[in-house]
Write an enzyme that holds these catalytic residues in place. Structure first.
Site, PDB file in Angstrom:
ATOM      1  CD  GLU A  84      -3.610   6.264  44.215  1.00  0.00           C
ATOM      2  OE1 GLU A  84      -3.179   5.901  45.309  1.00  0.00           O
ATOM      3  OE2 GLU A  84      -3.645   5.510  43.221  1.00  0.00           O
TER       4      GLU A  84
ATOM      5  CG  MET B 111      -6.860   2.952  43.282  1.00  0.00           C
ATOM      6  SD  MET B 111      -6.469   1.269  42.774  1.00  0.00           S
ATOM      7  CE  MET B 111      -4.728   1.455  42.331  1.00  0.00           C
ATOM      8  N   GLY B 112      -5.638   6.604  41.103  1.00  0.00           N
ATOM      9  CA  GLY B 112      -5.270   7.528  40.057  1.00  0.00           C
ATOM     10  C   GLY B 112      -4.065   8.334  40.491  1.00  0.00           C
TER      11      GLY B 112
ATOM     12  NE  ARG C 289     -21.370  13.457  60.449  1.00  0.00           N
ATOM     13  CZ  ARG C 289     -20.983  12.460  61.231  1.00  0.00           C
ATOM     14  NH1 ARG C 289     -20.382  11.397  60.701  1.00  0.00           N
ATOM     15  NH2 ARG C 289     -21.180  12.512  62.534  1.00  0.00           N
TER      16      ARG C 289
ATOM     17  CB  ILE D 197      -7.619   0.086  37.258  1.00  0.00           C
ATOM     18  CG1 ILE D 197      -7.008   0.590  38.559  1.00  0.00           C
ATOM     19  CG2 ILE D 197      -7.662  -1.412  37.236  1.00  0.00           C
ATOM     20  CD1 ILE D 197      -7.842   0.233  39.774  1.00  0.00           C
ATOM     21  CG  ASP D 198      -4.167   4.480  38.207  1.00  0.00           C
ATOM     22  OD1 ASP D 198      -5.159   4.105  38.876  1.00  0.00           O
ATOM     23  OD2 ASP D 198      -3.039   4.615  38.693  1.00  0.00           O
TER      24      ASP D 198
END
Length: 221
Positions: free
Chosen positions: A221, A169-170, A162, A126-127
Protein backbone atom coordinates in the site's frame (compact mmCIF):
# COMPACT_ATOMS: atom_id res chain seq x y z
CA UNK A 1 1.34 -4.42 41.35
CA UNK A 2 -1.66 -2.95 39.59
CA UNK A 3 -1.02 -2.94 35.84
CA UNK A 4 -2.95 -1.35 32.99
CA UNK A 5 -3.22 -3.01 29.57
CA UNK A 6 -4.23 -1.39 26.27
CA UNK A 7 -4.21 -2.19 22.55
CA UNK A 8 -3.81 0.49 19.89
CA UNK A 9 -3.75 0.89 16.13
CA UNK A 10 -5.06 -1.65 13.64
CA UNK A 11 -6.22 -5.04 14.86
CA UNK A 12 -4.35 -8.20 13.93
CA UNK A 13 -4.40 -11.91 14.84
CA UNK A 14 -2.96 -12.63 18.27
CA UNK A 15 -4.00 -9.54 20.23
CA UNK A 16 -6.38 -11.42 22.52
CA UNK A 17 -3.78 -14.15 22.97
CA UNK A 18 -1.31 -11.57 24.27
CA UNK A 19 -3.89 -10.03 26.61
CA UNK A 20 -4.78 -13.48 27.96
CA UNK A 21 -1.15 -14.48 28.44
CA UNK A 22 -0.26 -11.25 30.23
CA UNK A 23 -3.20 -11.52 32.64
CA UNK A 24 -2.88 -15.24 33.39
CA UNK A 25 0.87 -15.14 33.90
CA UNK A 26 0.66 -11.99 36.01
CA UNK A 27 -2.16 -13.23 38.22
CA UNK A 28 -1.08 -16.85 38.70
CA UNK A 29 2.69 -16.39 38.93
CA UNK A 30 3.07 -12.95 40.50
CA UNK A 31 -0.28 -12.04 42.04
CA UNK A 32 -0.60 -8.84 40.01
CA UNK A 33 -3.91 -7.05 39.43
CA UNK A 34 -4.88 -5.87 35.95
CA UNK A 35 -7.04 -3.10 34.53
CA UNK A 36 -7.98 -2.99 30.84
CA UNK A 37 -8.01 0.42 29.18
CA UNK A 38 -10.50 0.61 26.33
CA UNK A 39 -9.81 1.84 22.79
CA UNK A 40 -6.08 2.41 22.81
CA UNK A 41 -4.70 5.59 24.37
CA UNK A 42 -8.25 6.91 24.59
CA UNK A 43 -8.69 4.61 27.61
CA UNK A 44 -6.17 6.20 29.99
CA UNK A 45 -6.97 9.62 28.49
CA UNK A 46 -10.70 9.35 29.27
CA UNK A 47 -10.36 6.95 32.21
CA UNK A 48 -12.31 4.40 30.17
CA UNK A 49 -11.62 1.02 31.79
CA UNK A 50 -12.80 -2.57 31.94
CA UNK A 51 -12.03 -5.42 34.30
CA UNK A 52 -9.26 -7.85 33.32
CA UNK A 53 -8.92 -11.08 35.25
CA UNK A 54 -8.93 -14.86 34.80
CA UNK A 55 -12.67 -14.89 34.20
CA UNK A 56 -12.89 -12.06 31.67
CA UNK A 57 -10.00 -13.47 29.61
CA UNK A 58 -11.42 -16.99 29.48
CA UNK A 59 -12.33 -18.15 25.95
CA UNK A 60 -10.74 -15.23 24.10
CA UNK A 61 -7.74 -17.14 22.73
CA UNK A 62 -9.36 -17.95 19.37
CA UNK A 63 -11.27 -14.69 18.98
CA UNK A 64 -10.12 -12.17 16.39
CA UNK A 65 -9.64 -8.47 17.01
CA UNK A 66 -9.15 -7.25 20.57
CA UNK A 67 -11.55 -7.43 23.51
CA UNK A 68 -10.16 -4.08 24.70
CA UNK A 69 -11.01 -2.24 21.48
CA UNK A 70 -8.62 0.04 19.67
CA UNK A 71 -8.18 3.55 18.29
CA UNK A 72 -5.48 5.81 16.90
CA UNK A 73 -5.81 8.40 19.68
CA UNK A 74 -2.57 10.28 20.31
CA UNK A 75 -2.51 12.07 23.70
CA UNK A 76 0.36 14.28 22.53
CA UNK A 77 -1.96 15.83 19.95
CA UNK A 78 -4.62 16.65 22.55
CA UNK A 79 -4.44 19.61 24.89
CA UNK A 80 -3.27 18.50 28.35
CA UNK A 81 -3.43 14.91 27.09
CA UNK A 82 -0.31 13.71 28.90
CA UNK A 83 -1.29 15.39 32.17
CA UNK A 84 -4.75 13.79 31.97
CA UNK A 85 -3.23 10.34 31.45
CA UNK A 86 -0.87 10.77 34.41
CA UNK A 87 -3.73 11.90 36.63
CA UNK A 88 -6.04 9.07 35.58
CA UNK A 89 -3.32 6.46 36.12
CA UNK A 90 -2.70 7.90 39.56
CA UNK A 91 -6.43 7.87 40.39
CA UNK A 92 -6.66 4.23 39.30
CA UNK A 93 -3.60 3.29 41.32
CA UNK A 94 -1.79 2.04 38.21
CA UNK A 95 1.89 1.20 38.77
CA UNK A 96 2.73 0.45 35.13
CA UNK A 97 1.21 0.15 31.66
CA UNK A 98 1.50 -2.56 29.01
CA UNK A 99 0.89 -1.06 25.57
CA UNK A 100 0.29 -3.54 22.75
CA UNK A 101 0.65 -1.82 19.40
CA UNK A 102 2.72 -0.84 16.43
CA UNK A 103 4.57 2.23 15.25
CA UNK A 104 2.16 4.91 16.50
CA UNK A 105 1.12 3.21 19.74
CA UNK A 106 4.67 2.41 20.81
CA UNK A 107 5.82 5.88 19.74
CA UNK A 108 3.46 7.35 22.33
CA UNK A 109 4.61 4.74 24.86
CA UNK A 110 8.24 5.74 24.33
CA UNK A 111 7.48 9.43 24.89
CA UNK A 112 5.43 8.69 28.02
CA UNK A 113 8.19 6.49 29.38
CA UNK A 114 10.64 9.39 28.98
CA UNK A 115 8.23 11.52 31.00
CA UNK A 116 8.17 9.11 33.92
CA UNK A 117 5.24 6.82 33.08
CA UNK A 118 6.35 3.19 33.44
CA UNK A 119 5.43 1.52 30.15
CA UNK A 120 6.24 -1.85 28.59
CA UNK A 121 5.67 -2.07 24.84
CA UNK A 122 4.58 -5.25 23.04
CA UNK A 123 5.36 -4.96 19.29
CA UNK A 124 2.22 -5.52 17.24
CA UNK A 125 2.28 -4.83 13.52
CA UNK A 126 1.34 -7.19 10.71
CA UNK A 127 3.59 -5.08 8.46
CA UNK A 128 6.58 -6.62 10.30
CA UNK A 129 8.22 -3.18 10.27
CA UNK A 130 9.91 -3.11 13.67
CA UNK A 131 13.67 -3.31 14.15
CA UNK A 132 15.20 -6.18 16.14
CA UNK A 133 12.11 -8.35 15.66
CA UNK A 134 12.23 -11.19 13.13
CA UNK A 135 8.47 -11.76 12.99
CA UNK A 136 5.87 -9.65 14.74
CA UNK A 137 2.72 -11.52 15.71
CA UNK A 138 0.02 -11.31 13.06
CA UNK A 139 2.54 -11.19 10.19
CA UNK A 140 2.45 -14.90 9.39
CA UNK A 141 -1.37 -14.95 9.37
CA UNK A 142 -1.59 -11.92 7.09
CA UNK A 143 0.90 -13.43 4.64
CA UNK A 144 -1.05 -16.69 4.45
CA UNK A 145 -4.37 -14.91 3.89
CA UNK A 146 -2.87 -12.72 1.16
CA UNK A 147 -1.26 -15.76 -0.44
CA UNK A 148 -4.59 -17.61 -0.52
CA UNK A 149 -6.24 -14.61 -2.18
CA UNK A 150 -3.50 -14.48 -4.84
CA UNK A 151 -3.87 -18.23 -5.47
CA UNK A 152 -7.58 -17.81 -6.12
CA UNK A 153 -7.07 -14.84 -8.43
CA UNK A 154 -4.89 -16.76 -10.89
CA UNK A 155 -7.83 -18.58 -12.45
CA UNK A 156 -9.93 -15.41 -12.63
CA UNK A 157 -7.12 -13.47 -14.30
CA UNK A 158 -6.54 -16.22 -16.85
CA UNK A 159 -10.25 -16.70 -17.55
CA UNK A 160 -10.72 -13.02 -18.38
CA UNK A 161 -7.26 -12.45 -19.89
CA UNK A 162 -6.65 -9.54 -17.57
CA UNK A 163 -3.87 -8.26 -15.38
CA UNK A 164 -5.00 -8.18 -11.76
CA UNK A 165 -3.50 -5.99 -9.05
CA UNK A 166 -3.46 -7.13 -5.44
CA UNK A 167 -2.81 -4.40 -2.89
CA UNK A 168 -1.69 -5.61 0.53
CA UNK A 169 -0.80 -3.78 3.73
CA UNK A 170 2.69 -2.42 4.25
CA UNK A 171 2.84 1.32 4.71
CA UNK A 172 6.63 1.63 4.81
CA UNK A 173 7.67 -2.00 4.55
CA UNK A 174 7.08 -4.53 1.80
CA UNK A 175 7.37 -7.75 3.79
CA UNK A 176 3.76 -8.88 3.29
CA UNK A 177 3.89 -8.13 -0.44
CA UNK A 178 7.24 -9.87 -0.83
CA UNK A 179 6.36 -13.05 1.07
CA UNK A 180 2.81 -13.46 -0.24
CA UNK A 181 3.80 -12.48 -3.78
CA UNK A 182 6.57 -15.07 -3.97
CA UNK A 183 4.44 -17.77 -2.34
CA UNK A 184 1.45 -16.94 -4.55
CA UNK A 185 3.41 -16.86 -7.81
CA UNK A 186 2.93 -13.18 -8.64
CA UNK A 187 4.40 -11.91 -11.90
CA UNK A 188 5.48 -8.63 -10.33
CA UNK A 189 5.98 -7.48 -6.73
CA UNK A 190 6.24 -3.77 -5.97
CA UNK A 191 7.54 -2.74 -2.55
CA UNK A 192 8.55 0.65 -1.10
CA UNK A 193 12.14 -0.44 -0.49
CA UNK A 194 12.88 -0.98 -4.20
CA UNK A 195 12.40 1.66 -6.90
CA UNK A 196 10.66 0.60 -10.09
CA UNK A 197 9.61 2.08 -13.40
CA UNK A 198 6.18 1.82 -14.97
CA UNK A 199 7.83 0.84 -18.26
CA UNK A 200 9.51 -2.13 -16.61
CA UNK A 201 6.23 -3.23 -15.04
CA UNK A 202 4.54 -3.01 -18.46
CA UNK A 203 7.26 -5.23 -19.94
CA UNK A 204 6.69 -7.85 -17.25
CA UNK A 205 2.93 -7.73 -17.86
CA UNK A 206 3.30 -8.05 -21.63
CA UNK A 207 5.78 -10.92 -21.36
CA UNK A 208 3.33 -12.79 -19.14
CA UNK A 209 0.53 -12.35 -21.68
CA UNK A 210 2.84 -13.61 -24.44
CA UNK A 211 3.25 -16.88 -22.56
CA UNK A 212 -0.57 -17.30 -22.53
CA UNK A 213 -0.83 -16.58 -18.82
CA UNK A 214 -2.41 -13.58 -17.10
CA UNK A 215 -0.18 -11.52 -14.81
CA UNK A 216 -0.85 -10.76 -11.17
CA UNK A 217 0.85 -7.72 -9.65
CA UNK A 218 1.23 -7.53 -5.88
CA UNK A 219 1.87 -4.07 -4.48
CA UNK A 220 2.40 -2.81 -0.93
CA UNK A 221 0.00 0.00 0.00
Amino acid sequence: MRIGVLTGGGDCPGLNAVIRAVVRKGVKEYGHEFVGFRDGWKGPLENYTTELNMETTRGILTRGGTILGSSRTNPFKIENGVERIKQNLSDQGIDALIAIGGEDTLGVATKLDALGVKVIGVPKTIDNDLNNTDYTFGFDTSVNIAMEAIDRLHTTAESHHRALIVEVMGRHAGWIALHSGIAGGASCILIPEVKFSVDQVCEWVESRFKSDFAPIIVIAE
